[in-house]
Design a protein around this motif. Structure first.
Motif, PDB file in Angstrom:
ATOM      1  N   MET A 251       0.845  -1.186   0.000  1.00  0.00           N
ATOM      2  CA  MET A 251       0.000   0.000   0.000  1.00  0.00           C
ATOM      3  C   MET A 251       0.888   1.247   0.000  1.00  0.00           C
ATOM      4  O   MET A 251       1.868   1.311   0.722  1.00  0.00           O
ATOM      5  CB  MET A 251      -0.903  -0.027   1.236  1.00  0.00           C
ATOM      6  CG  MET A 251      -2.105   0.852   1.111  1.00  0.00           C
ATOM      7  SD  MET A 251      -3.269   0.623   2.468  1.00  0.00           S
ATOM      8  CE  MET A 251      -4.674   0.088   1.550  1.00  0.00           C
ATOM      9  N   ASN A 252       0.527   2.207  -0.793  1.00  0.00           N
ATOM     10  CA  ASN A 252       1.270   3.462  -0.905  1.00  0.00           C
ATOM     11  C   ASN A 252       1.056   4.315   0.344  1.00  0.00           C
ATOM     12  O   ASN A 252      -0.049   4.406   0.853  1.00  0.00           O
ATOM     13  CB  ASN A 252       0.790   4.209  -2.156  1.00  0.00           C
ATOM     14  CG  ASN A 252       1.630   5.404  -2.479  1.00  0.00           C
ATOM     15  OD1 ASN A 252       2.819   5.452  -2.172  1.00  0.00           O
ATOM     16  ND2 ASN A 252       1.019   6.392  -3.104  1.00  0.00           N
TER      17      ASN A 252
ATOM     18  N   ALA B 265     -14.173  21.830  -0.927  1.00  0.00           N
ATOM     19  CA  ALA B 265     -13.577  21.298  -2.148  1.00  0.00           C
ATOM     20  C   ALA B 265     -12.504  20.245  -1.845  1.00  0.00           C
ATOM     21  O   ALA B 265     -12.102  19.496  -2.729  1.00  0.00           O
ATOM     22  CB  ALA B 265     -12.960  22.433  -2.967  1.00  0.00           C
ATOM     23  N   MET B 266     -12.057  20.173  -0.593  1.00  0.00           N
ATOM     24  CA  MET B 266     -10.998  19.248  -0.198  1.00  0.00           C
ATOM     25  C   MET B 266     -11.591  17.927   0.296  1.00  0.00           C
ATOM     26  O   MET B 266     -12.741  17.876   0.725  1.00  0.00           O
ATOM     27  CB  MET B 266     -10.149  19.863   0.939  1.00  0.00           C
ATOM     28  CG  MET B 266      -9.487  21.176   0.599  1.00  0.00           C
ATOM     29  SD  MET B 266      -8.806  22.009   2.057  1.00  0.00           S
ATOM     30  CE  MET B 266      -7.320  21.065   2.334  1.00  0.00           C
ATOM     31  N   HIS B 267     -10.776  16.861   0.255  1.00  0.00           N
ATOM     32  CA  HIS B 267     -11.152  15.606   0.908  1.00  0.00           C
ATOM     33  C   HIS B 267     -11.369  15.912   2.389  1.00  0.00           C
ATOM     34  O   HIS B 267     -10.622  16.679   2.980  1.00  0.00           O
ATOM     35  CB  HIS B 267     -10.023  14.573   0.716  1.00  0.00           C
ATOM     36  CG  HIS B 267     -10.275  13.292   1.419  1.00  0.00           C
ATOM     37  ND1 HIS B 267     -11.204  12.384   0.986  1.00  0.00           N
ATOM     38  CD2 HIS B 267      -9.726  12.776   2.538  1.00  0.00           C
ATOM     39  CE1 HIS B 267     -11.225  11.357   1.808  1.00  0.00           C
ATOM     40  NE2 HIS B 267     -10.326  11.565   2.762  1.00  0.00           N
ATOM     41  N   ASN B 268     -12.379  15.349   2.993  1.00  0.00           N
ATOM     42  CA  ASN B 268     -12.756  15.643   4.385  1.00  0.00           C
ATOM     43  C   ASN B 268     -13.145  17.110   4.568  1.00  0.00           C
ATOM     44  O   ASN B 268     -12.923  17.695   5.643  1.00  0.00           O
ATOM     45  CB  ASN B 268     -11.658  15.257   5.378  1.00  0.00           C
ATOM     46  CG  ASN B 268     -11.514  13.766   5.535  1.00  0.00           C
ATOM     47  OD1 ASN B 268     -12.486  13.023   5.395  1.00  0.00           O
ATOM     48  ND2 ASN B 268     -10.313  13.308   5.821  1.00  0.00           N
TER      49      ASN B 268
ATOM     50  N   HIS C 224      -6.598   6.019   3.129  1.00  0.00           N
ATOM     51  CA  HIS C 224      -7.046   7.065   2.202  1.00  0.00           C
ATOM     52  C   HIS C 224      -7.136   6.427   0.819  1.00  0.00           C
ATOM     53  O   HIS C 224      -6.150   6.409   0.076  1.00  0.00           O
ATOM     54  CB  HIS C 224      -6.060   8.230   2.221  1.00  0.00           C
ATOM     55  CG  HIS C 224      -6.424   9.361   1.314  1.00  0.00           C
ATOM     56  ND1 HIS C 224      -7.493  10.187   1.540  1.00  0.00           N
ATOM     57  CD2 HIS C 224      -5.851   9.793   0.154  1.00  0.00           C
ATOM     58  CE1 HIS C 224      -7.556  11.091   0.571  1.00  0.00           C
ATOM     59  NE2 HIS C 224      -6.576  10.855  -0.283  1.00  0.00           N
ATOM     60  N   GLY C 225      -8.285   5.858   0.488  1.00  0.00           N
ATOM     61  CA  GLY C 225      -8.431   5.135  -0.773  1.00  0.00           C
ATOM     62  C   GLY C 225      -7.508   3.934  -0.797  1.00  0.00           C
ATOM     63  O   GLY C 225      -7.533   3.098   0.102  1.00  0.00           O
TER      64      GLY C 225
END
Length: 136
Positions: free
Chosen positions: A1-2, A26-29, A76-77
């Motif tokens: 995983m990255n 507009a941002m994640h979270n 995160h994804g």
């Protein structure tokens, strides 16, 4: 995983309040609070990255403690965010928000009153447990 390496600053002012920044929608979270900071770019050490992020995103200058205060990891994804937080003291600058919707200075005892980004929650908990303010 990255792994995505991220740094954050627990910035104190003269009244021992902590700087909290609201992620823009507009941002994640988006709509959650965080300690300001950002990704470490190639060739930067964590403290250099943090100083750069605070200048670019908030227009402020700080004095940093060189030893990390705390860390967290959250999915995160397809990656994992590894956040390293440092204590800092606000030295100056004129606030301008380029990435955030708002900021506020808050007494450490009230940090839990905000809705925090998951990566910042372990840091909030550590502060809430009574860790002393900026020490140098």
């Amino acid at each position: 995983m990255n792994t995505i390496e991220v740094v954050a600053a627990i910035v104190y002012n003269d009244a021992a309040q902590i700087l909290c920044t609201l992620r823009s929608h507009a941002m994640h979270n988006g709509g959650l609070w965080e300690f300001p900071g950002g990704k470490i770019e190639k060739g930067e050490n964590p403290c250099e990255a943090l100083q750069r992020e605070l200048r670019e995103e908030l227009g402020i200058e700080v004095t940093l403690e060189k030893t990390p205060y705390g860390e967290s990891q959250v999915p995160h994804g397809e990656a994992v965010i590894h956040l390293t937080a440092y204590k800092a003291y606000h030295r100056g600058g004129t606030f301008h928000l380029t990435e955030h919707a708002a900021y506020l200075w808050l007494d450490p005892a009230y940090l839990s009153s905000l809705r925090w980004s998951p990566a910042d929650l372990p840091i909030v908990q550590k502060i809430y447990e009574g860790a002393p303010p900026f020490s140098s």
